[in-house]
Enzyme design. Sequence first.
Site, PDB file in Angstrom:
ATOM      1  CE  LYS A  32      -9.975  -6.585  -0.084  1.00 13.50           C
ATOM      2  NZ  LYS A  32      -9.106  -5.390  -0.198  1.00 13.50           N
TER       3      LYS A  32
ATOM      4  CD  GLN B  12      -8.459  -1.098  -3.583  1.00 10.23           C
ATOM      5  OE1 GLN B  12      -9.462  -1.143  -4.294  1.00 10.23           O
ATOM      6  NE2 GLN B  12      -7.615  -2.114  -3.483  1.00 10.23           N
TER       7      GLN B  12
ATOM      8  CB  SER C 195      -0.917   0.003   1.233  1.00 10.58           C
ATOM      9  OG  SER C 195      -1.814  -1.082   1.206  1.00 10.58           O
TER      10      SER C 195
ATOM     11  NE  ARG D 143     -10.403  -6.663  -7.348  1.00  5.73           N
ATOM     12  CZ  ARG D 143      -9.396  -6.317  -6.555  1.00  5.73           C
ATOM     13  NH1 ARG D 143      -8.148  -6.540  -6.935  1.00  5.73           N
ATOM     14  NH2 ARG D 143      -9.617  -5.752  -5.390  1.00  5.73           N
TER      15      ARG D 143
ATOM     16  NE  ARG E  64      -3.621  -9.683   0.268  1.00  8.43           N
ATOM     17  CZ  ARG E  64      -2.399  -9.191   0.449  1.00  8.43           C
ATOM     18  NH1 ARG E  64      -1.464  -9.948   0.987  1.00  8.43           N
ATOM     19  NH2 ARG E  64      -2.110  -7.955   0.098  1.00  8.43           N
TER      20      ARG E  64
ATOM     21  N   GLY F 291      -5.542  -4.046  -8.018  1.00 13.13           N
ATOM     22  CA  GLY F 291      -6.747  -3.279  -7.755  1.00 13.13           C
ATOM     23  C   GLY F 291      -6.435  -1.948  -7.095  1.00 13.13           C
TER      24      GLY F 291
ATOM     25  CG  ASP G 168      -5.947  -7.216   1.697  1.00 14.87           C
ATOM     26  OD1 ASP G 168      -6.942  -7.495   1.011  1.00 14.87           O
ATOM     27  OD2 ASP G 168      -5.292  -6.169   1.549  1.00 14.87           O
TER      28      ASP G 168
END
Length: 450
Positions: free
Chosen positions: A354, A176, A29, A129, A403, A101, A327
């Site tokens: 996600k 976001q 991030s 997405r 993930r 994303g 996450d």
Amino acid sequence: MSGHGPAIPMTARKSGPLKGTANVPGDKSISHRSLILGAMAVGETNITGLLEGEDVLGTADAMRAFGADVERLGDGEWRVNGVGVGGFAEPEDVIDCGNAGTGVRLIMGAMATSPITATFTGDASLRSRPMGRVTDPIALFGAQSYGRDGGRIPMTIVGAREPVNVTYTTPMASAQVKSAVLLAGLNVPGKTVVIEKEATRDHTERMLAGFGAEITVEDTDEGHKITLTGQPELKPQTITVPRDPSSAAFPVCAALIVPGSDVLVPNIGLNPTRAGLFYTLQDMGADLTFENERLEGGEPVADLRAKYSPNMKGIVVPPERAASMIDEYPILSVVASFATGKTEMPGVHELRVKESDRIDAMAKGLRAAGVTVDEGEDWWGVEGLGPDGVPGGCTVATVLDHRIAMSFACLGFASQKPVNLDDGGPIATSFPVFEPLMSGLGAQIVRSNG
């Protein structure tokens, strides 16, 4: 096929004690935001510890396409010569954001109030997405968006020629979305206001203040209110990126479930809007301690020590904690499988949108491994089988989600039988050194022939 080329099947096997130091990559991030704000500053921003995964490298390429001079100097060392707020040039080609994303949504916001046009695409996962959560608020500034049915990329954004300032209440807990609106507000005269019903990760606010923007944050009757004064001259910075707590989650959680393990994960960012997983693990009874707590660049950091924890208990994770660990629910569900009793995870609808529907993907894989999972639209629960209680012996679909892939690899390190991943390729998007790092600790993970 992976969105990153041919599928890379992997197999994770029951491992001996995990021991040593895990130097995980820089925070994803903060890495994205460092490049974007460096590109919007006037002068030279120097970054150390940048995550060099595919997602972040895509953001670096995008900033070059918008006219910034972005140069890699060495391992994690980067220099950005910015073009200033409102200085973006129109890209000559389509911007490919891969699987990112965060990258695509933040960049859309950053360019939305400049009089330029840009077209965005990405891999198969990103193309599925929804982008409406960003294109709706940037439309209020005057930007126009033209994409596929359902608000999906490929999508062209036509920036506002005469942007107006906006007060926007976010309809969901999403850093976001908040960040995209704040970045759009940089090139707008007057004040841009974002109101959140619940606070989300605040890296953008911290970094905007560090670059010299006038920004205030307050809790009001309406919610968490962020006010940004537009058209500042952002000043270049020297940024040390702390290591990513979302990446740290994997060696930490693996150590908790593999007998005899003792792993140190240094220099991890412990921003309170990101550290929910670690407090949840402690609530479950994990032997997880914070050492050498300190501040670096305005962000709290510490060294995490994780030891094998056979006495963990299932808990109800407080729903208000979801935004600070959204996450990390996939890897938490793996730990919950080795705890005693049921772990319930309410208030997690965001997991459905996600890189994949993470509730569905984890539930299917855990069931294949012999774990009982209940689920609803915005909640799920995992019945723990206790230490060494997970059968494994399955092949799981990672659904182009890094993930999901890493979570099931960690499951395989502690399950009775191996766990096969149909495609580990997406791991490179966020944690390109995952395989050698985990192998160096003693984990058994190999690329297989499917």
